[in-house]
Design a protein around this motif. Structure first.
Motif, short mmCIF file in Angstrom:
data_model
loop_
_atom_site.label_atom_id
_atom_site.label_comp_id
_atom_site.label_asym_id
_atom_site.label_seq_id
_atom_site.Cartn_x
_atom_site.Cartn_y
_atom_site.Cartn_z
N TYR A 206 45.57 35.26 23.36
CA TYR A 206 44.83 34.18 24.00
C TYR A 206 44.77 34.42 25.50
O TYR A 206 45.60 33.95 26.27
CB TYR A 206 45.49 32.84 23.68
CG TYR A 206 45.61 32.59 22.20
CD1 TYR A 206 44.48 32.36 21.42
CD2 TYR A 206 46.84 32.62 21.55
CE1 TYR A 206 44.57 32.15 20.05
CE2 TYR A 206 46.96 32.40 20.20
CZ TYR A 206 45.82 32.18 19.45
OH TYR A 206 45.93 31.97 18.10
N PHE A 210 38.98 32.95 25.76
CA PHE A 210 39.65 32.51 24.53
C PHE A 210 40.94 31.78 24.88
O PHE A 210 41.27 30.73 24.32
CB PHE A 210 39.92 33.71 23.63
CG PHE A 210 40.33 33.36 22.21
CD1 PHE A 210 40.12 32.11 21.68
CD2 PHE A 210 40.94 34.33 21.41
CE1 PHE A 210 40.49 31.80 20.37
CE2 PHE A 210 41.31 34.04 20.11
CZ PHE A 210 41.09 32.77 19.60
N HIS A 213 40.17 28.32 26.22
CA HIS A 213 39.86 27.41 25.11
C HIS A 213 41.14 26.94 24.42
O HIS A 213 41.28 25.74 24.12
CB HIS A 213 38.95 28.11 24.10
CG HIS A 213 37.50 28.07 24.45
ND1 HIS A 213 36.77 26.91 24.55
CD2 HIS A 213 36.62 29.08 24.73
CE1 HIS A 213 35.52 27.19 24.87
NE2 HIS A 213 35.40 28.50 24.99
N ARG A 523 35.88 31.06 20.42
CA ARG A 523 35.95 32.50 20.64
C ARG A 523 34.79 33.01 21.48
O ARG A 523 34.54 34.20 21.55
CB ARG A 523 36.04 33.23 19.30
CG ARG A 523 37.31 32.83 18.55
CD ARG A 523 37.36 33.35 17.13
NE ARG A 523 38.44 32.72 16.39
CZ ARG A 523 39.64 33.25 16.21
NH1 ARG A 523 39.92 34.43 16.71
NH2 ARG A 523 40.57 32.62 15.52
#
Length: 808
Positions: A206, A210, A213, A523
């Motif tokens: 991550y 990404f 998010h 994504r």
């Protein structure tokens, strides 16, 4: 499959050094550029803690785990006492036991509650395969009364209600939490009320957009859990990353304790660096004669080279996995290895397979079983297999091209290594500036720590739609805003102005009739375009809207899972690219024009006449035409396209250079466009050396005179709205980054530039103009202008940089 009599292995042993020498001895000795020995690591053991439930201890003891490694015990103790913790230790170091001991203990002890669920836990993994693998491991323990289940897009509808109402441990992925659990949290109320742990596995994945998010998603999860009275302990597991505590804290928004000292044993590893040979007919590496002017040496692709090496290993009975960067690359690598084996060992042709995303779950499970039982000896895989799926037992790992980060390099290499035996890892360089640089500068790999992850939890383009989704889940209040960062209030006000949220005395409410979560792709950072087969209506896949203009425009040749299609229409209004199956015999390359506006300067420093800046920019790009090119490279047509201009608001690093300084360095004014363009390409290719980026995450623009600066300017930007943190990392490591870029170009053996130094596979101008010698001179001038300090930090960086100023 027996390997007795193998040239690579004596019975009962594996010698990686001898294997490497044999691979290189087959007319390829010059391709093995460096061999590095990674020493073995001794075990540091610890006793099981007294607080572990007897049923949990008995289950692990029955599986032969009578003691723990040091890091497992440390992490388990911290989590058991309610401390948020991240484990950042090596591959196959048993991180799962560090969180399973406290999680399973609380779940088993909570089974005696009136509801049967005095405690629950949520396990998040970036892939379905990893969650399924974890479930199989937990189920194999056969702990009485424990109810665990995976819950994802493959879970049948009839099972979902039972899981919500009865499972103590739910294993899922962030996408499910975003699209189902949080929007329908009322259905999950009993589970959320008892939520004691949230496990975030492989958290190094991550990063960038990404990661931003997931950061917002976990804050939404914390908020909804608090609504039901729970404040779960977060336990994160990561590959080795620099400053794991800081990364984990950015993800969850809470203080996190890091466990980094790896107590698991590890046998020694032999690590080789390999550069493929040149293709027949390409120019020699020394530049050649006048008759070959204009040609550049072209090396075999990393995929083809790795396929040959994999075939050799399989023929020798060495179980190996070869990692490739793309799904298409994986399929090509496996197919090529099988063709090679068909000629020398046809009985082993079926012992090679491919493993990648897009396969059905049962197909992936079957491949994993075949790998474990030895019926598959060679596997070509994407980085889906880089994560913690249990495939212990491999002898060797091949890496076909740079995996993106040093962390991923060691994560993939660590997939090899039987218990008690040595292993082999071999990095096969692609024809790319960074790959070429690394195999010729092994100290950049083996003498450096892994990268820090880069992400920006405050990215407004990511955070704003998550705030809208949070308001749809539960009305947002003033008390909620600090959870989402310092800029949350201004973003909420902007959402109100756009009539996405509505202000009421009780807070901010979702003001639309559609689902808020449908406007967020975890994504990616924007809308997606569906690729649809025109004849059948079947959806082949999707592509980010930002990439659709250049990759699935009308007339584009598109390859999907080894099949070739031609795009008959790109309809931007319906976000659909219609395709027909068929190979026309040529490939297509989009051409585009780009420009940028400097919005402001957040940070800057000066190196003599050179100014280096970081800040917000607007990048304008328009795909204007595409080329059709035969396999020979011959261009057979240029075709105009009528596509709208796209504008990306993002963050960038840029530097300006006076024309006079460039002239003194040997770059005449007429040569600046080619020199700057070549330097821009190489700098993009080298950025992953200092930031956890992929070259496809970033873009660049160069100009001989920019209207905002009045000077020759090179700009490198994050390819995501709002920025992803990569450009700022480049600003902070500017000296290291540009020094490596100059070295990569200057040391390349080509004459005028090649894919290994200044040519780019994503150039919208067809790699024209490019001036390799000019790029070296330009970068030399910039680096010579640096005013060295004892600590190596530019003066204005220490002072916080220049104040923001409005530009453009």
């Amino acid at each position: 499959m027996s390997s007795t009599g193998s040239p690579f292995r004596s019975p009962g042993s594996f010698d990686p050094g001898a294997t490497l020498r044999l691979l290189a001895s087959r007319g390829r000795a010059e391709r093995l550029l460096h061999v590095h020995e990674v020493p073995a690591r001794e075990a540091e053991r610890a006793e099981w803690p007294d607080w572990v439930d007897p049923a949990v201890y008995a289950a692990f003891a029955s599986a032969g785990i009578g003691s723990l490694w040091r890091h497992q015990r440390e992490a388990a103790d911290l989590a058991h006492t309610g401390r948020h913790v991240v484990m950042a230790t090596g591959t196959a170091s048993g991180k799962s036991l560090g969180y399973l001991a406290p999680v399973l203990t609380d779940l088993v002890e909570g089974a005696g509650a009136a509801t049967g669920r005095g405690a629950t836990a949520l396990y998040l993994s970036p892939t379905k395969a990893l969650a399924a693998d974890q479930l199989a491991r937990i189920q194999s323990l056969a702990i009485p009364g424990l109810r665990a289940a995976t819950y994802d897009g493959d879970t049948p509808q009839e099972e979902r209600r039972w899981i919500r109402e009865h499972a103590q441990l739910v294993l899922t992925n962030p996408d499910l939490v975003h699209h189902s659990l949080l929007p329908q949290h009322q259905r999950w109320a009993p589970f959320l009320r008892a939520l004691s742990y949230v496990v975030v596995d492989e958290c190094h994945v991550y990063r960038g957009v990404f990661g931003s998010h997931l950061s917002a998603l976990l804050r939404r999860l914390r908020r909804v859990a608090a609504r039901y009275g729970s404040q779960p302990t977060f336990v994160l597991a990561s590959a080795t990353v620099r400053d794991p505590a800081a990364h984990a804290e950015r993800l969850i928004g809470l203080p996190v304790h890091a466990v980094e000292r790896d107590g698991s044993p590890r046998e020694a590893m032999t690590f080789g660096l390999w550069e493929p040979g040149e293709l027949p007919g390409s120019a020699p590496a020394d530049g050649g004669s006048e008759d070959t002017s204009g040609e550049t040496p072209v090396r075999r692709s990393a995929t083809s080279e790795a396929a040959d090496l994999l075939a050799d290993l399989v023929a020798g009975g060495v179980q190996a996995v070869a990692f490739a960067r793309s799904r298409a690359g994986v399929e090509a690598l496996a197919a090529s290895a099988r063709r090679s084996l068909a000629e020398v060992a046809p009985e082993l042709e079926g012992a090679v397979a491919a493993y990648r995303g897009g396969y059905l779950p049962e197909e992936r499970r079957a491949l994993e079983r075949s790998l474990r039982d030895g019926s598959i000896i060679g596997l070509a895989a994407t980085n889906a297999l880089e994560l913690g799926i249990d495939i212990s037992g491999l002898d060797a790992v091949l890496l076909a091209g740079w995996p993106g980060t040093r962390a991923s390099l060691w994560q993939q290499a660590g997939r090899a290594g039987r218990s008690g035996t040595r292993s082999l890892a071999l990095f096969v360089a692609a024809d790319d500036p960074l790959d070429t640089y690394l195999v010729h500068h092994p100290e950049a790999l083996f003498g450096q720590s892994v990268e820090a992850t880069v992400m920006d939890p405050d990215n407004p383009h990511v955070l704003a739609p998550h705030l809208a989704a949070a308001a749809a889940e539960l009305p947002l209040t003033e008390a909620d805003l600090p959870l989402f960062g310092a800029h949350a209030r201004e973003l909420v006000d902007a959402l109100v102005a756009r009539r996405i949220l509505r202000r009421r005395p009780g807070g901010w409410y979702w003001a639309r009739t559609d689902r808020a979560t449908d406007h967020v792709s975890l994504r990616g950072s924007g809308e997606v375009v569906g690729i649809v087969e025109r004849r059948t209506g079947r959806v082949l896949g999707t592509i980010d809207e930002s990439s659709a203009h250049s990759q699935v425009h009308t007339g584009a040749v598109h390859v999907h899972q080894g099949e070739t299609y031609v795009v008959t229409e790109l309809d931007l209004e319906t976000s659909t690219a219609s395709v027909v199956r068929g190979d026309p015999g040529w490939s297509t390359y989009a051409q585009s024009v780009s420009a940028f506006d400097i919005v402001g300067t957040e940070r800057s420093f000066r190196w003599g006449p050179v100014e280096v800046c970081f800040g917000p920019v607007r990048v304008h790009t328009q795909v204007t035409s595409f080329l059709r090119r035969l396999p020979s490279g011959e261009i057979i047509g240029t075709h105009p396209l009528d596509l709208p201009r796209r504008t990306l608001a993002t963050k960038a690093v840029w530097w300006t250079m006076p024309v006079e300084s460039l002239a003194r360095a040997g770059v005449a004014e007429v040569d600046i466009p080619g020199a700057a363009h070549a330097a821009e390409h190489a700098a993009i290719g080298m950025l992953p050396l200092v930031a956890t980026s992929d070259r496809w995450d970033i873009g660049g623009v160069s100009t001989a005179e920019h209207p905002d600066t009045g000077l020759p300017t090179i700009l490198i930007y994050d390819g995501h709205p709002g920025g992803a943190g990569f450009a700022e990392h480049a600003f902070d490591a500017f000296d290291t980054w540009l020094s490596a870029t100059r070295s990569a170009i200057a040391s390349c053996g080509c004459e005028r530039g090649c894919p290994a130094c200044v040519q780019s596979p994503k150039c919208g101008n067809g790699n024209e103009p490019l001036d390799k010698a000019g790029a070296v001179a330009l970068l030399s001038m910039v680096l010579a202008a640096a005013l060295p300090r004892p600590d190596g930090v530019p003066p204005s960086t220490l002072a916080g940089g220049a104040p923001a100023q409005s530009r453009g």
